[in-house]
Write an enzyme that holds these catalytic residues in place. Structure first.
Site, PDB file in Angstrom:
ATOM      1  N   THR A 168      -7.098   6.562  12.781  1.00 24.18           N
ATOM      2  CA  THR A 168      -7.673   6.266  14.085  1.00 24.18           C
ATOM      3  C   THR A 168      -7.352   4.814  14.431  1.00 24.18           C
ATOM      4  OG1 THR A 168      -9.458   7.851  13.746  1.00 24.18           O
ATOM      5  CG2 THR A 168      -9.797   6.173  15.422  1.00 24.18           C
ATOM      6  N   CYS A 211     -16.868   7.444  11.253  1.00 24.40           N
ATOM      7  CA  CYS A 211     -16.147   7.445  12.533  1.00 24.40           C
ATOM      8  C   CYS A 211     -16.930   6.821  13.683  1.00 24.40           C
ATOM      9  CB  CYS A 211     -15.740   8.870  12.901  1.00 24.40           C
ATOM     10  SG  CYS A 211     -14.533   9.602  11.776  1.00 24.40           S
TER      11      CYS A 211
END
Length: 455
Positions: A122, A263
């Site tokens: 990410t 996350c």
């Protein structure tokens, strides 16, 4: 196809094992020799249901292997995935891309042929451009492609998510990269999984925007839960009504102690920092982060109030430590803030988690860990359910009532109804309903009278 996965953490390991299960030949690379040795012995360094079996089968079939050597596998690869960590950078909250760029330089020195380098990690918008620049500077050649392929795996159901995804997002800038990525994911065409091809920067932003929106949704229902307690409404009913609207959907509308994990916390912060750099602040996400941070310690105050308003010297039992069930991941788990706040108030904390105990022991030396929830509850002045593990859904409440010093259950995941619990003599505090307004232990006498009357 011949694929290389740089990084054998959560994303790299799950992705590599699943791609091998599709029939590709996958080599997972990691600098941590001890981790690679464990993987070669068939030991998974993370807990993810189903992963150990898939990995073992594909190792036996010769499609999955593990090594610390990057050079050999990369030279023969059709595509190389970068799946290293991008933690929050100390001091400013930006995503730390040092691992991504270090891996890129090593890949660049080993590349041969027209290989596609794929960022699976990410990463903020524009990272693919920098990856491309680094490789070009190292190789002095344009005979390669860089693509973005963000992951959308949920811990605890990652295998299902990978094989039956809502969508596959792929950002490319040339036809060669598109063709290679189509071939990699061709097995999913049979499931009619939608593949969305975009420009590379759009793919990078889709990942951050998705996580930020879901985090905002969690925080929204948590604030609605607080309002429900004030106006004598029930947040579970409200969430059901909201979720029935197809424009909204029912997922991530479960009130609780706040979001955590690997996350949402870091990705929301990284998105906010990126937006600030481009002079386009995201006020909703900034507020989401602030509300979520304050909520975790507020949950500790709820426990303290339910236990009598003072927990100094008292034992508080915590059921569930990981940020969600079916994982051993403790990163940014609400339990960290809750336990710290309880200890700041003088409480002695005992805890049980089905899979997170090993990770938790690395965080606390002053928490008593137990082999079962019943051991953890002995002589406790309150029990708090922090993670909704399945095994907590059918606790022997009659047995627990005899073990505790004070029969107080603070259910921060709304696993039980108030009626289910009070009939066994407990004072109950849930989230987002009349029972959510924290009850004082002084109310126990009335609860016991109701129990006697019912009998």
């Amino acid at each position: 196809m011949r694929l290389v996965m740089i990084g054998s953490g959560y994303v790299g390991l799950v992705t590599g094992a699943c791609l091998a299960d599709f029939g590709h030949t996958v080599t997972c690379v990691d600098k941590d020799a001890a981790r690679i040795d464990r993987l070669r012995r068939g030991e998974m360094p993370i807990y993810e249901p189903g992963l150990e079996g898939i990995a073992a089968q594909n190792v036996r079939d010769g499609r999955l292997s593990f090594t610390t050597d990057l050079t050999g596998p990369v030279k023969e690869a059709d595509a190389v995935f970068i799946a290293v960590g991008t933690p929050s950078r100390r001091g400013d909250g930006h995503a730390d891309l040092s691992y991504v760029y270090h891996a890129t330089r090593e890949i660049a020195r080993a590349l041969q042929g027209n290989t596609v380098v794929v960022t699976k990690s990410t990463v903020p918008v524009g990272t693919g451009d920098e990856v491309e620049r680094i490789i070009r500077d190292e190789r002095q050649s344009r005979d390669f492609s860089v693509a973005s392929n963000p992951e959308f795996l949920r811990e605890g159901s990652a295998i299902q998510d990978f094989k039956h995804p809502d969508r596959i997002v792929i950002g490319v800038e040339d036809e060669h990269a598109r063709a290679v990525m189509e071939e990699i994911y061709r097995p999913l065409f049979l499931n009619k999984s939608p593949i969305l091809f975009t420009a590379r920067r759009s793919a990078e932003l889709i990942k951050y925007a998705s996580n930020a929106f879901l985090a905002m949704k969690v925080t929204f229902i948590n604030e609605i839960a607080d309002l429900c307690e004030k106006v004598d409404a029930n947040v579970q009913d409200v969430a059901l009504g909201l979720g029935a609207d197809n424009r909204i959907g029912s997922k991530f509308l479960h009130a609780g102690p706040g979001f955590g994990g690997s996350c949402f916390p870091k990705d929301t912060m990284a998105l906010v920092k990126t937006a600030q750099d481009y002079d386009s602040p995201l006020r909703l996400i900034e507020t989401t982060i602030a509300v979520n941070d304050s909520r975790k310690r507020a949950m500790a105050r709820r426990i303290i109030q339910a236990a009598g308003g003072n927990v100094r010297g008292k034992k508080i039992a915590i059921f569930g430590l990981t940020f969600k069930p079916n994982t051993d991941d403790m990163r940014e788990a609400p339990s960290i803030s809750v336990i710290q706040a309880l200890q700041d108030a003088g409480a002695r904390v005992s805890a049980y988690d089905p899979k997170g105990m090993e990770q938790a022991r690395a965080l606390w030396t002053d928490v008593a860990f137990h082999a079962s929830p019943y051991e953890a509850a002995e002589n406790a002045s309150a029990i708090c359910i922090l993670t909704e593990w399945e095994q907590f859904r059918a606790l022997d409440l009659q047995r627990l009532e005899k073990l505790v010093a004070q029969p107080v259950l603070v259910d921060l995941r709304n696993i039980y109804s108030e009626e289910d619990v009070t009939r066994f003599g407990f004072v109950y505090s849930g989230i987002g309903s009349r029972s959510g307004a924290p009850m004082h232990i002084a109310d126990l006498a009335a609860a016991r009278e109701r129990l006697v009357e019912a009998v």
